[in-house]
Design an enzyme around this catalytic site. Structure first.
Site, mmCIF file in Angstrom:
data_model
loop_
_atom_site.group_PDB
_atom_site.id
_atom_site.type_symbol
_atom_site.label_atom_id
_atom_site.label_comp_id
_atom_site.label_asym_id
_atom_site.label_seq_id
_atom_site.Cartn_x
_atom_site.Cartn_y
_atom_site.Cartn_z
ATOM 1 N N ARG A 80 0.892 -1.169 0.000
ATOM 2 C CA ARG A 80 0.000 0.000 0.000
ATOM 3 C C ARG A 80 0.921 1.207 0.000
ATOM 4 O O ARG A 80 1.697 1.398 0.939
ATOM 5 C CB ARG A 80 -0.890 -0.006 1.245
ATOM 6 C CG ARG A 80 -1.599 1.324 1.447
ATOM 7 C CD ARG A 80 -2.693 1.262 2.477
ATOM 8 N NE ARG A 80 -3.845 0.542 1.954
ATOM 9 C CZ ARG A 80 -5.058 0.583 2.484
ATOM 10 N NH1 ARG A 80 -5.286 1.303 3.567
ATOM 11 N NH2 ARG A 80 -6.059 -0.104 1.945
ATOM 12 N N HIS A 118 -7.365 0.836 -6.328
ATOM 13 C CA HIS A 118 -7.528 -0.080 -5.179
ATOM 14 C C HIS A 118 -8.206 -1.368 -5.680
ATOM 15 O O HIS A 118 -9.358 -1.645 -5.341
ATOM 16 C CB HIS A 118 -8.371 0.617 -4.103
ATOM 17 C CG HIS A 118 -8.311 -0.037 -2.753
ATOM 18 N ND1 HIS A 118 -7.496 -1.110 -2.462
ATOM 19 C CD2 HIS A 118 -8.979 0.247 -1.593
ATOM 20 C CE1 HIS A 118 -7.666 -1.441 -1.190
ATOM 21 N NE2 HIS A 118 -8.561 -0.648 -0.649
ATOM 22 N N GLN A 154 -9.984 -4.142 -3.380
ATOM 23 C CA GLN A 154 -11.300 -3.723 -2.900
ATOM 24 C C GLN A 154 -12.375 -3.991 -3.956
ATOM 25 O O GLN A 154 -13.463 -4.457 -3.643
ATOM 26 C CB GLN A 154 -11.264 -2.225 -2.558
ATOM 27 C CG GLN A 154 -12.575 -1.693 -2.049
ATOM 28 C CD GLN A 154 -12.921 -2.221 -0.668
ATOM 29 O OE1 GLN A 154 -12.117 -2.129 0.240
ATOM 30 N NE2 GLN A 154 -14.117 -2.777 -0.514
ATOM 31 N N ASP A 163 -17.467 6.904 -1.194
ATOM 32 C CA ASP A 163 -16.216 6.746 -0.442
ATOM 33 C C ASP A 163 -15.942 8.091 0.234
ATOM 34 O O ASP A 163 -16.601 9.098 -0.078
ATOM 35 C CB ASP A 163 -15.080 6.360 -1.415
ATOM 36 C CG ASP A 163 -13.766 6.043 -0.718
ATOM 37 O OD1 ASP A 163 -13.755 5.831 0.510
ATOM 38 O OD2 ASP A 163 -12.723 6.015 -1.414
ATOM 39 N N CYS A 213 -16.332 1.244 0.587
ATOM 40 C CA CYS A 213 -15.148 0.423 0.902
ATOM 41 C C CYS A 213 -14.743 0.531 2.363
ATOM 42 O O CYS A 213 -14.049 -0.336 2.874
ATOM 43 C CB CYS A 213 -13.984 0.826 -0.004
ATOM 44 S SG CYS A 213 -13.417 2.519 0.229
ATOM 45 N N ARG A 222 -13.357 -8.778 1.605
ATOM 46 C CA ARG A 222 -11.930 -8.502 1.367
ATOM 47 C C ARG A 222 -11.126 -9.770 1.659
ATOM 48 O O ARG A 222 -10.198 -10.111 0.930
ATOM 49 C CB ARG A 222 -11.441 -7.350 2.257
ATOM 50 C CG ARG A 222 -12.003 -5.985 1.898
ATOM 51 C CD ARG A 222 -11.533 -5.516 0.537
ATOM 52 N NE ARG A 222 -10.082 -5.455 0.450
ATOM 53 C CZ ARG A 222 -9.322 -4.465 0.900
ATOM 54 N NH1 ARG A 222 -9.879 -3.416 1.451
ATOM 55 N NH2 ARG A 222 -8.007 -4.497 0.764
HETATM 56 N N1 NVA Z 1 -10.132 6.527 -1.196
HETATM 57 C C1 NVA Z 1 -9.709 6.053 0.109
HETATM 58 C C2 NVA Z 1 -9.856 4.574 0.216
HETATM 59 C C3 NVA Z 1 -9.515 4.012 1.562
HETATM 60 C C4 NVA Z 1 -9.632 2.533 1.629
HETATM 61 C C5 NVA Z 1 -8.269 6.476 0.339
HETATM 62 O O1 NVA Z 1 -7.447 6.334 -0.571
HETATM 63 O O2 NVA Z 1 -7.987 6.954 1.437
HETATM 64 N N1 CP Z 2 -11.141 -0.427 2.498
HETATM 65 C C1 CP Z 2 -9.866 -0.459 2.918
HETATM 66 O O1 CP Z 2 -8.931 -0.679 2.154
HETATM 67 O O2 CP Z 2 -9.720 -0.275 4.252
HETATM 68 P P1 CP Z 2 -8.359 -0.080 5.048
HETATM 69 O O3 CP Z 2 -7.825 1.274 4.714
HETATM 70 O O4 CP Z 2 -8.758 -0.193 6.501
HETATM 71 O O5 CP Z 2 -7.394 -1.154 4.647
#
Ligand code: NVA
Ligand code: CP
Length: 305
Positions: free
Chosen positions: A105, A132, A135, A223, A264, A292
């Site tokens: 990540r 992502h 997800q 989101d 998500c 997930r």
């Molecule tokens: N769009 C959000 C998704 C988190 C799982 C982010 O990138 O923070």
């Molecule tokens: N939806 C998702 O990826 O959650 P986290 O940021 O908790 O991993």
């Protein structure tokens, strides 16, 4: 040496391969052993690199690997040489000598791509600033559990055209559903991704009118209005632009009676979605979070099994 089976983005896959991973995830959720027996990752280790916070991705990958018979090692860049300037390429070369797969990540998509270029083991995208895909695999699986095949259905993305919106565009092309993007002009997903999805034959509607977009939809998805990395001091401006796209009871009432609400997570209740919708009868967000785990087991078996 054969090329490692990376899981970088949905647009890099053909529909049949993505479908294979989802069907394998569904089978494992039903309790069936995956191809390769009940412990296809026995003796294997997955490294998990987190440059951004995570609850679901971290726990579901750790638990998923264990359920498949393997082990996980979690790396926080602050505690590694990556955080002190060792290059991603060199890190990839070294990790490939120890582990059998790497999930990352990361703040920048370029780092994911560099890791994949120099690693000799599979690399999995656990979220970047751009996409992502893990997800989305869980999201497609969740939609289909509740509503049957997603092909031919209509999904509405309501809000910020962020990394999730971009990945929904990839999914619309690969899983053959209509995607309506209800976003403010200033926060639309990248035009080249919209063009790409249309070029692949997907039906993509782009509008500022959330009410029109949601009318007769099969799923309404949103989101956070401020993604990780977007919290740079202009949140109030974003809230102002995005307020008309909040998913509330009045908005979702325009969707089909059997439509589902998806997110998500983490949710910012009262911002992009109201409590009524999050906790209401259309919400499938907890199944989505659970999936997930199952979807990533499907991905892990494909990449590393
Ligand atoms: N769009 C959000 C998704 C988190 C799982 C982010 O990138 O923070
Ligand atoms: N939806 C998702 O990826 O959650 P986290 O940021 O908790 O991993």
């Amino acid at each position: 040496m054969t090329a490692p089976r990376h899981f970088l983005d949905l647009d890099r896959f053909d529909p049949a391969t993505l479908r294979e991973m989802i069907e394998s995830a569904k089978a494992m959720k039903r309790g069936e052993a995956p191809n390769g027996g009940s412990r296809p990752l026995a003796g294997k280790v997955l490294a998990l690199i987190f440059e951004k916070p995570s609850t679901r991705t971290r726990v579901s990958f750790e638990v998923g690997v264990r359920q498949l018979g393997g082990e996980a090692v979690v790396l926080e860049p602050g505690g590694t040489q990556l955080g002190r300037g060792e290059t991603v390429a060199d890190t990839a070369r070294v990790l490939s000598r120890y582990v059998d797969g790497v999930m990352i990540r990361t703040t920048k998509e370029e780092k994911l791509l560099e890791l994949a270029e120099y690693a000799s083991v599979p690399v999995i995208n656990g979220l970047t600033d751009r996409t992502h895909p893990c997800q989305l695999m869980a999201d497609v699986m969740t939609f289909e559990e509740h509503r049957g095949p997603i092909a031919g259905k209509t999904v509405v993305w309501c809000g910020d055209g962020n990394n999730m919106a971009t990945t929904w565009l990839h999914a619309a092309a690969r899983f053959d559903f209509e995607l309506r993007l209800a976003c403010p002009d200033a926060l639309q997903p990248p035009a080249e991704v919209i063009d790409w999805a249309r070029g692949e034959g997907a039906t993509i509607v782009v509008t500022n009118d959330a009410e029109a977009a949601v009318t007769d939809a099969d799923a309404v998805v949103t989101d956070t209005w401020v993604s990780m990395g977007d919290d740079v001091g202009d949140s109030e401006r974003r809230y102002g632009l995005l307020r008309p796209y909040r998913v509330n009871e009045a908005l979702i009432a325009r969707a089909r009676p059997e439509a589902v609400f998806m997110h998500c997570l983490p949710a910012h209740r009262g911002k992009e979605v109201t409590d009524e919708v999050m906790d209401g009868p259309r919400s499938v967000v907890w199944d989505e979070a659970e999936n997930r785990l199952h979807a990533q087991k499907g991905i892990l078996v494909w990449c590393m099994g």
